[in-house]
Design a protein around this motif. Structure first.
Motif, PDB file in Angstrom:
ATOM      1  N   VAL A 198      10.508   8.199  -9.401  1.00 41.38           N
ATOM      2  CA  VAL A 198      11.218   8.858  -8.297  1.00 41.38           C
ATOM      3  C   VAL A 198      10.433   8.702  -6.995  1.00 41.38           C
ATOM      4  CG1 VAL A 198      11.967  11.113  -7.429  1.00 41.38           C
ATOM      5  CG2 VAL A 198      12.424  10.475  -9.799  1.00 41.38           C
ATOM      6  N   ALA A 199       9.139   8.844  -7.049  1.00 44.03           N
ATOM      7  CA  ALA A 199       8.321   8.709  -5.841  1.00 44.03           C
ATOM      8  C   ALA A 199       8.365   7.286  -5.299  1.00 44.03           C
ATOM      9  CB  ALA A 199       6.876   9.112  -6.140  1.00 44.03           C
ATOM     10  N   VAL A 200       8.296   6.302  -6.172  1.00 43.54           N
ATOM     11  CA  VAL A 200       8.340   4.906  -5.728  1.00 43.54           C
ATOM     12  C   VAL A 200       9.700   4.578  -5.123  1.00 43.54           C
ATOM     13  CG1 VAL A 200       8.345   2.521  -6.581  1.00 43.54           C
ATOM     14  CG2 VAL A 200       6.526   4.088  -7.250  1.00 43.54           C
ATOM     15  N   ILE A 201      10.775   5.059  -5.724  1.00 45.08           N
ATOM     16  CA  ILE A 201      12.110   4.839  -5.158  1.00 45.08           C
ATOM     17  C   ILE A 201      12.230   5.509  -3.799  1.00 45.08           C
ATOM     18  CG2 ILE A 201      14.554   5.391  -5.466  1.00 45.08           C
ATOM     19  CD1 ILE A 201      14.128   4.899  -8.470  1.00 45.08           C
ATOM     20  N   ALA A 242       1.723   6.014  -3.131  1.00 44.12           N
ATOM     21  CA  ALA A 242       2.596   7.083  -3.633  1.00 44.12           C
ATOM     22  C   ALA A 242       2.506   7.191  -5.154  1.00 44.12           C
ATOM     23  CB  ALA A 242       4.038   6.828  -3.201  1.00 44.12           C
ATOM     24  N   ALA A 243       2.517   6.057  -5.835  1.00 49.63           N
ATOM     25  CA  ALA A 243       2.401   6.082  -7.296  1.00 49.63           C
ATOM     26  C   ALA A 243       1.057   6.648  -7.730  1.00 49.63           C
ATOM     27  CB  ALA A 243       2.599   4.683  -7.860  1.00 49.63           C
ATOM     28  N   LEU A 244       0.005   6.325  -6.984  1.00 47.93           N
ATOM     29  CA  LEU A 244      -1.326   6.837  -7.309  1.00 47.93           C
ATOM     30  C   LEU A 244      -1.400   8.355  -7.140  1.00 47.93           C
ATOM     31  CD1 LEU A 244      -4.363   6.143  -7.905  1.00 47.93           C
ATOM     32  CD2 LEU A 244      -4.645   6.149  -5.436  1.00 47.93           C
ATOM     33  N   VAL A 245      -0.892   8.849  -6.025  1.00 47.11           N
ATOM     34  CA  VAL A 245      -0.947  10.286  -5.757  1.00 47.11           C
ATOM     35  C   VAL A 245      -0.102  11.057  -6.765  1.00 47.11           C
ATOM     36  CG1 VAL A 245      -0.285  12.063  -4.090  1.00 47.11           C
ATOM     37  CG2 VAL A 245      -1.516  10.039  -3.324  1.00 47.11           C
ATOM     38  N   VAL A 246       1.111  10.595  -7.014  1.00 48.81           N
ATOM     39  CA  VAL A 246       1.976  11.286  -7.974  1.00 48.81           C
ATOM     40  C   VAL A 246       1.385  11.210  -9.373  1.00 48.81           C
ATOM     41  CG1 VAL A 246       4.250  11.246  -9.060  1.00 48.81           C
ATOM     42  CG2 VAL A 246       4.057  11.033  -6.591  1.00 48.81           C
ATOM     43  N   GLY A 247       0.833  10.069  -9.751  1.00 50.26           N
ATOM     44  CA  GLY A 247       0.204   9.956 -11.062  1.00 50.26           C
ATOM     45  C   GLY A 247      -0.978  10.896 -11.220  1.00 50.26           C
ATOM     46  N   LEU A 248      -1.763  11.035 -10.154  1.00 50.29           N
ATOM     47  CA  LEU A 248      -2.891  11.958 -10.193  1.00 50.29           C
ATOM     48  C   LEU A 248      -2.422  13.404 -10.330  1.00 50.29           C
ATOM     49  CD1 LEU A 248      -5.982  12.271  -9.919  1.00 50.29           C
ATOM     50  CD2 LEU A 248      -5.611  12.504  -7.469  1.00 50.29           C
ATOM     51  N   LEU A 249      -1.396  13.771  -9.580  1.00 48.94           N
ATOM     52  CA  LEU A 249      -0.871  15.136  -9.662  1.00 48.94           C
ATOM     53  C   LEU A 249      -0.263  15.421 -11.031  1.00 48.94           C
ATOM     54  CD1 LEU A 249       0.752  15.520  -6.132  1.00 48.94           C
ATOM     55  CD2 LEU A 249      -1.377  16.529  -6.970  1.00 48.94           C
ATOM     56  N   VAL A 250       0.468  14.483 -11.583  1.00 48.27           N
ATOM     57  CA  VAL A 250       1.059  14.677 -12.913  1.00 48.27           C
ATOM     58  C   VAL A 250      -0.031  14.757 -13.968  1.00 48.27           C
ATOM     59  CG1 VAL A 250       2.469  13.560 -14.678  1.00 48.27           C
ATOM     60  CG2 VAL A 250       3.296  13.685 -12.337  1.00 48.27           C
ATOM     61  N   SER A 294       0.788  -1.230   0.000  1.00 45.66           N
ATOM     62  CA  SER A 294       0.000   0.000   0.000  1.00 45.66           C
ATOM     63  C   SER A 294       0.827   1.290   0.000  1.00 45.66           C
ATOM     64  CB  SER A 294      -1.000  -0.011   1.154  1.00 45.66           C
ATOM     65  OG  SER A 294      -0.338  -0.052   2.381  1.00 45.66           O
ATOM     66  N   PRO A 295       1.961   1.406   0.705  1.00 44.45           N
ATOM     67  CA  PRO A 295       2.711   2.668   0.611  1.00 44.45           C
ATOM     68  C   PRO A 295       3.210   2.954  -0.802  1.00 44.45           C
ATOM     69  CG  PRO A 295       3.472   1.412   2.501  1.00 44.45           C
ATOM     70  CD  PRO A 295       2.555   0.525   1.730  1.00 44.45           C
ATOM     71  N   VAL A 296       3.716   1.937  -1.476  1.00 40.25           N
ATOM     72  CA  VAL A 296       4.255   2.132  -2.824  1.00 40.25           C
ATOM     73  C   VAL A 296       3.132   2.453  -3.805  1.00 40.25           C
ATOM     74  CG1 VAL A 296       5.506   1.022  -4.701  1.00 40.25           C
ATOM     75  CG2 VAL A 296       6.207   0.635  -2.346  1.00 40.25           C
ATOM     76  N   LEU A 297       2.049   1.694  -3.734  1.00 35.53           N
ATOM     77  CA  LEU A 297       0.928   1.941  -4.647  1.00 35.53           C
ATOM     78  C   LEU A 297       0.268   3.280  -4.370  1.00 35.53           C
ATOM     79  CD1 LEU A 297      -0.681  -1.608  -4.773  1.00 35.53           C
ATOM     80  CD2 LEU A 297       0.728  -0.496  -6.496  1.00 35.53           C
TER      81      LEU A 297
END
Length: 89
Positions: free
Chosen positions: A56-59, A27-35, A22-25
């Motif tokens: 970068v967010a996932v790393i 972060a990817a969801l939030v960054v993808g939404l913002l982008v 859940s933390p990785v998914l």
């Protein structure tokens, strides 16, 4: 080993999977939404603009939450291996 024990182990495995991923998914969801929002507002549709920030967010999340994730997985595996003698009976 009875059916109830197998179902309990499966349920614990799925819960562990959700907790660790859940933390990785998230972060990817939030960054993808913002982008995506940024791309919609500016009408810039570059493929790397969507990919690089998520990477970068996932790393970063792996660097921050990685030790916790590894600890959770090791504890689950330890409990599962320790439960083998009781389930063989």
């Amino acid at each position: 080993m009875n059916a109830q024990m197998v179902l309990t182990m499966g349920q614990e495995a799925l819960l562990m999977l959700l907790m660790v991923s859940s933390p990785v998914l998230g972060a990817a969801l939030v960054v993808g939404l913002l982008v995506s929002l940024f791309q919609a507002v500016t009408q810039i549709h570059e493929a790397t603009l969507a990919f690089v920030p998520k990477l970068v967010a996932v790393i970063a999340v792996f660097a921050i939450a990685g030790p916790w994730m590894l600890t959770m997985l090791v504890e689950y595996i330890r409990r599962t291996i320790e439960a083998i003698p009781a389930s063989v009976v």
